[in-house]
Design a protein around this motif. Structure first.
Motif, PDB file in Angstrom:
ATOM      1  N   VAL A  69      -1.037  -0.628 -15.618  1.00 50.49           N
ATOM      2  CA  VAL A  69      -0.810  -2.056 -15.431  1.00 50.49           C
ATOM      3  C   VAL A  69      -1.602  -2.522 -14.216  1.00 50.49           C
ATOM      4  N   SER A  70      -2.333  -3.620 -14.382  1.00 50.76           N
ATOM      5  CA  SER A  70      -3.098  -4.196 -13.281  1.00 50.76           C
ATOM      6  C   SER A  70      -2.882  -5.699 -13.242  1.00 50.76           C
ATOM      7  N   VAL A  71      -3.047  -6.265 -12.043  1.00 47.17           N
ATOM      8  CA  VAL A  71      -2.906  -7.703 -11.833  1.00 47.17           C
ATOM      9  C   VAL A  71      -4.214  -8.221 -11.269  1.00 47.17           C
ATOM     10  N   PHE A  72      -4.759  -9.236 -11.901  1.00 44.65           N
ATOM     11  CA  PHE A  72      -6.060  -9.781 -11.503  1.00 44.65           C
ATOM     12  C   PHE A  72      -6.061 -10.198 -10.037  1.00 44.65           C
ATOM     13  N   GLN A  73      -7.080  -9.727  -9.307  1.00 46.38           N
ATOM     14  CA  GLN A  73      -7.289 -10.020  -7.888  1.00 46.38           C
ATOM     15  C   GLN A  73      -6.178  -9.457  -7.004  1.00 46.38           C
ATOM     16  N   ASP A 121      -3.870  -3.763  -5.251  1.00 47.38           N
ATOM     17  CA  ASP A 121      -2.754  -2.948  -4.753  1.00 47.38           C
ATOM     18  C   ASP A 121      -1.613  -2.856  -5.764  1.00 47.38           C
ATOM     19  N   LEU A 122      -1.626  -3.727  -6.776  1.00 45.64           N
ATOM     20  CA  LEU A 122      -0.551  -3.722  -7.774  1.00 45.64           C
ATOM     21  C   LEU A 122      -0.924  -2.940  -9.029  1.00 45.64           C
ATOM     22  N   THR A 157       8.791   1.495 -13.107  1.00 49.22           N
ATOM     23  CA  THR A 157       8.948   0.956 -11.754  1.00 49.22           C
ATOM     24  C   THR A 157       7.634   0.332 -11.333  1.00 49.22           C
ATOM     25  N   PHE A 158       7.684  -0.970 -10.999  1.00 47.72           N
ATOM     26  CA  PHE A 158       6.476  -1.696 -10.644  1.00 47.72           C
ATOM     27  C   PHE A 158       6.586  -2.212  -9.213  1.00 47.72           C
ATOM     28  N   PRO A 159       5.477  -2.174  -8.467  1.00 45.81           N
ATOM     29  CA  PRO A 159       5.520  -2.630  -7.068  1.00 45.81           C
ATOM     30  C   PRO A 159       6.082  -4.046  -6.934  1.00 45.81           C
ATOM     31  N   LEU A 160       6.854  -4.258  -5.879  1.00 48.14           N
ATOM     32  CA  LEU A 160       7.438  -5.542  -5.495  1.00 48.14           C
ATOM     33  C   LEU A 160       8.640  -5.928  -6.343  1.00 48.14           C
ATOM     34  N   VAL A 161       8.572  -5.744  -7.668  1.00 48.37           N
ATOM     35  CA  VAL A 161       9.663  -6.225  -8.524  1.00 48.37           C
ATOM     36  C   VAL A 161      10.659  -5.128  -8.884  1.00 48.37           C
ATOM     37  N   GLY A 162      10.277  -3.860  -8.731  1.00 44.47           N
ATOM     38  CA  GLY A 162      11.184  -2.766  -9.024  1.00 44.47           C
ATOM     39  C   GLY A 162      11.205  -2.377 -10.493  1.00 44.47           C
ATOM     40  N   THR A 163      12.387  -2.212 -11.060  1.00 47.10           N
ATOM     41  CA  THR A 163      12.539  -1.737 -12.435  1.00 47.10           C
ATOM     42  C   THR A 163      12.225  -2.851 -13.438  1.00 47.10           C
TER      43      THR A 163
END
Length: 281
Positions: free
Chosen positions: A53-57, A60-61, A74-80
């Motif tokens: 999973v990637s987030v444009f610009q 780090d995510l 588990t995803f950075p910042l948002v958790g589960t």
């Protein structure tokens, strides 16, 4: 001068609009002509799948993670994040919404790619070169796709591939004639397989020939094979063999073996045992 300038600008504006529309149409055609990409996005995520999973610009995510047995990552910042049972596009939208609602990214553009398929599998058994379990990499994987993954059908295998599984909570059973479907070009019976399906390829129906033939043994029955063709498979009669009174041992509907005297143009049936007698002269 101003009139010439106005006409020139109008001309180039026309070219921009015309060729821009053409380019947009070409892009639209390219998108429609890529069903594999559409099928991948329709794939339903499940436990064991590994996704990136990637987030444009937001480099780090970017994460590569395995979906847990509970169907979450588990995803950075948002958790589960619950993604099990979702299509790839729905999973992207879920992660984007959580990032936006949490105030972490204003307009998140999330992209997800399946790196390894593990949740959806189909079993291939019988006379194939590599029997086993295989992942369904696309939502539109068909019988021929899975048989190709298994190395194809072995010599001596039947033309029919049997597919069993569950559809809408009910048992599912269908027979697919691979050669007939391929030679006719009608791929309507090349059904899409689903998670948990079993594809079984049985051995081809056989007949047996012994007595005064060159090569006694077991042979594959071809479509509409006659006794004459069956004897040819066995190399033909020996010098002492005779075509008169060829005897066939055949099992009837009650399961009992009957002895039949057949002619050369009679059809051979599965598990027939053909006996060629010795000539009296």
């Amino acid at each position: 001068m101003s009139s010439f300038f106005t006409q020139t600008c109008t001309f180039f504006l026309f070219l921009f609009i015309f060729f821009g529309a053409e380019a947009a149409e070409v892009v639209g055609v390219a998108r429609v002509a890529n069903p594999a990409a559409d099928s991948q996005r329709e794939y339903v995520l499940g436990a064991g799948d590994i996704i990136r999973v990637s987030v444009f610009q937001n480099p780090d995510l970017t994460v590569e993670t395995r979906i847990s047995e509970a169907g979450t990552i588990t995803f950075p910042l948002v958790g589960t994040v619950p993604v099990g049972g979702l299509s790839i596009q729905s999973a992207e939208q879920t992660i984007a919404r959580m990032l936006r609602d949490g105030g972490f990214v204003v307009q998140p553009q999330v992209n997800a790619i399946v790196m390894q398929y593990r949740s959806a599998q189909v079993s291939v058994l019988g006379l194939v070169n590599r029997p086993g379990k295989y992942p369904l990499e696309l939502a539109s994987s068909h019988v021929t796709d899975v048989l190709a993954l298994a190395g194809g059908i072995m010599p001596g295998a039947a033309d029919i591939a049997v597919v069993t599984g569950m559809r809408e909570g009910k048992s599912f059973h269908v027979e697919v004639n691979i050669p007939a479907m391929t030679l006719s070009g009608d791929m309507g019976n090349n059904i899409a397989v689903q998670n948990g399906d079993i594809i079984y390829v049985h051995r081809a129906p056989q007949f047996y020939v012994y007595g005064e033939v060159q090569r006694p043994g077991a042979y594959r029955i071809e479509t509409n094979m006659t006794v004459m063709q069956a004897l040819a498979q066995g190399g033909g009669l020996t010098l002492r063999g005779t075509e008169r009174g060829i005897r066939v041992h055949r099992r009837n509907k009650e399961g009992k073996v009957e002895k039949l005297d057949l002619m050369m143009d009679d059809l051979v049936k599965t598990d027939d045992v053909i006996y060629v007698r010795e000539s009296l002269f």
